[in-house]
Structure formats: C-alpha cells, structure tokens
Design an enzyme around this catalytic site. Structure first.
Site, short mmCIF file in Angstrom:
data_model
loop_
_atom_site.label_atom_id
_atom_site.label_comp_id
_atom_site.label_asym_id
_atom_site.label_seq_id
_atom_site.Cartn_x
_atom_site.Cartn_y
_atom_site.Cartn_z
N ARG A 234 -126.94 1.88 -29.97
CA ARG A 234 -127.06 2.89 -28.92
C ARG A 234 -128.54 3.04 -28.57
O ARG A 234 -129.41 2.95 -29.43
CB ARG A 234 -126.47 4.23 -29.36
CG ARG A 234 -124.95 4.26 -29.38
CD ARG A 234 -124.38 4.18 -27.96
NE ARG A 234 -122.93 4.26 -27.92
CZ ARG A 234 -122.12 3.23 -27.84
NH1 ARG A 234 -122.63 1.99 -27.87
NH2 ARG A 234 -120.81 3.39 -27.76
N HIS A 282 -126.26 -3.48 -20.94
CA HIS A 282 -125.14 -2.93 -21.70
C HIS A 282 -123.91 -3.83 -21.54
O HIS A 282 -122.83 -3.38 -21.13
CB HIS A 282 -124.82 -1.50 -21.26
CG HIS A 282 -124.19 -0.69 -22.36
ND1 HIS A 282 -124.54 0.61 -22.64
CD2 HIS A 282 -123.23 -1.01 -23.27
CE1 HIS A 282 -123.82 1.07 -23.65
NE2 HIS A 282 -123.02 0.09 -24.05
#
Length: 314
Positions: A234, A282
């Site tokens: 993350r 991502h």
C-alpha cells in the site's frame, strides 16, 4: 427469497443456493430499484462515493463482500456495525506475486535503462555483451541475491518460491518470527540485522496505523547503496519524500512502485522524473482469481447462518 447484488465487474456467474436471487448492477452507476430489498452486496471496482451512497440506501443489507484484498473503501463507506464485511483476501495472491516478480526482474535486469535507450534509438552497449555476474555496487541478477520481503503473508507465499527458484535467498519480515512456507521470517525488531545485507527490499505491507511510512528514512538508511526497492503493498507504507531523498543522495540504487499515497500519482510528483524509478499504475491486482467461487461459498454460508470466509474485524 434472499437478494444478492452482483457487480457487472465480477467475472463468471456464482452458483447460487436455493432461494437466492442475484441482481446485477453496474459498478459505476446508480443501483436499480430492485436493489432496495437486497440483504447481500458484492462490490468490485466501485468508487468511495458510490459505496457511501450504497451504505445509505440499502437498509436491509447484512453482509458486504468486497473482492479487494484490502477493503479500506468499504470500511469507510458507512455501513452499520451490524453489517458483516468480508474481503477478497487470497483472490489476488497470484496476480500480485506475478507483477511483483516482474517489477523486481525489471529493476535487476535494467529494463528501464533499456527502454530509455530504445526511445533514443541508441544501442546500449554498456548494458549488453560481456558482463560480470555480480558487479561491484549493483545488483544485476537474482542469483545469490538477498531479497527481503516485508509483509510475509499469502502473497509472499506465492512470490518467495519463485524468487528462490531464480537463486535468491529470501527472508521475510512479519509481526511474528519463525519459519513460514519454508522461509525464515523475522520481526521488525530485526531490521538493523537484515536490511544492511539486503539487495532487494520488497514491500507487501497492508495499510494500518502501525505500517504508515514503515519504509521510511530510518529503514532506507539501513539498506546498502546497491539495494533496490519494490513496493506493491500500500502506498501509505512508503515515505515517498524519504525515498526521493535517498535516491538523489545515491543511498539507494532504484525503485519500482505500484502503489502511492495519492492515486493517481499527481503529475507534479518528483517520482515521475527520477531516472531510477519505475512507475506502475496500481496494476499488480485488478484480476481476482476465484472470485465467483468465493462469492458462491460465502452465499451458502450466509443463508445457512454459518461463519463467513475472510471476515474483516471492525
């Protein structure tokens, strides 16, 4: 009759138990009128705003199944405490491990430099031909490389054997020490022992209060200047300012990043212009494997009153 809402982003049709009706909805559009009677909601790819509207509109929902490994958006949507939330933990292990390996190999084998040379129509002779296996001050192969995986969970269970198959020595960092999946694992307390000998540091940490900026100035300072960083956990777990400072000071050789504190990555971020940084939008996840099977299994459990899989503690 139990109504379950299924997003149009879900591949495949879950096998429904008796007396369960599925209503398909568009993940980026308002819910249909028949959604108001739903007791279960499966979400994948909807925005935070959409989820907040769903939480306010669906008073009968008692269970929300997120297909994301990290259900932060669902948790922040405002569903009542009586609503059980389950995650897609495990669905993304293989795709994320595959992408992480790709980013690691791209850094180690100098793919960003190769691409820049191609764009310049330049034959990068310095990157080809005869090369030392272990050049001084750089990492150009995973053979005998020391790879540290910070966040040694189910994704690491897929990734570590692939790294080892290419000759890497893998060490994990997790909340508890021991041996996992056949690899040694230490705790954060051992960072000063592990990081100075690390060639590649891979971040697979979840976003929690305890992990915010865990990969920060202190941890980066422990790495040797030849080390490479790959972050696919993350974005909040990495201090991006500290990373840029380390790269510009020559205290780190390069980084490949798939996650960022702010996404999409702002156009004025200094990371875009760092020549030793490979940016991935991502892209590691986004392909849940076995999602329909998980939904089907949890539907059986839901209607029978059995414990659900992947329940998120709130």
């Amino acid at each position: 009759m139990t109504i379950v809402l299924l997003p149009d982003t879900l591949d495949g049709e879950p096998v429904l138990p008796a007396h369960v009706q599925a209503v398909r909805y568009a993940a980026d559009r308002p819910l249909p009128a028949e959604a108001d009677e739903a007791e279960a909601l499966v979400v994948w790819g909807s925005s935070r705003g959409w989820l907040a509207e769903a939480a306010a509109r669906l008073p009968k929902v008692r269970w929300v199944q997120s297909l994301a490994a990290g259900p932060e958006n669902v948790l922040a949507a405002g569903f009542g405490p009586e609503v059980v939330i389950t995650s897609g933990r495990g669905l993304h292990d293989l795709p994320v491990a595959e992408h992480t390996l790709a980013l690691t190999l791209a850094l180690v084998r100098g793919v960003p430099e190769l691409v820049r040379a191609q764009q310049q129509h330049r034959w990068a002779a310095e990157l080809g031909g005869l090369q030392p296996l272990h050049p001084e001050g750089s990492v150009r192969t995973l053979l005998d490389a020391h790879v540290t995986v910070w966040g040694f969970g189910s994704i690491a269970a897929r990734l570590a054997p692939a790294l080892a198959a290419l000759g890497a020595h893998v060490t994990g960092i997790a909340t508890a020490a021991g041996v996992r999946h056949g690899f040694p694992v230490v705790t954060r307390a051992a960072l000063s022992e592990v990081l100075p000998g690390t060639d590649v540091l891979i971040g697979l940490l979840p976003a929690t209060d305890a992990t915010r900026h865990a990969i920060g100035a202190g941890a980066l300072a422990l790495l040797p200047s030849r080390a490479l960083l790959v972050n696919v956990g993350r974005g909040a777990t990495l201090d991006e300012e500290a990373l840029v400072a380390a790269l510009r000071a020559g205290r780190l050789a390069g980084a490949a990043l798939d996650v960022f504190e702010s996404e999409p990555l702002p156009s004025d971020s200094p990371l875009w212009d760092e020549p030793s940084v490979l940016i991935s939008p991502h892209a590691a996840g986004g392909r849940p494997v076995g999602a329909a099977e998980l939904v089907a299994d949890n539907l059986v459990r839901f209607v029978s009153g059995s414990p659900l899989r992947n329940v998120v503690q709130r």
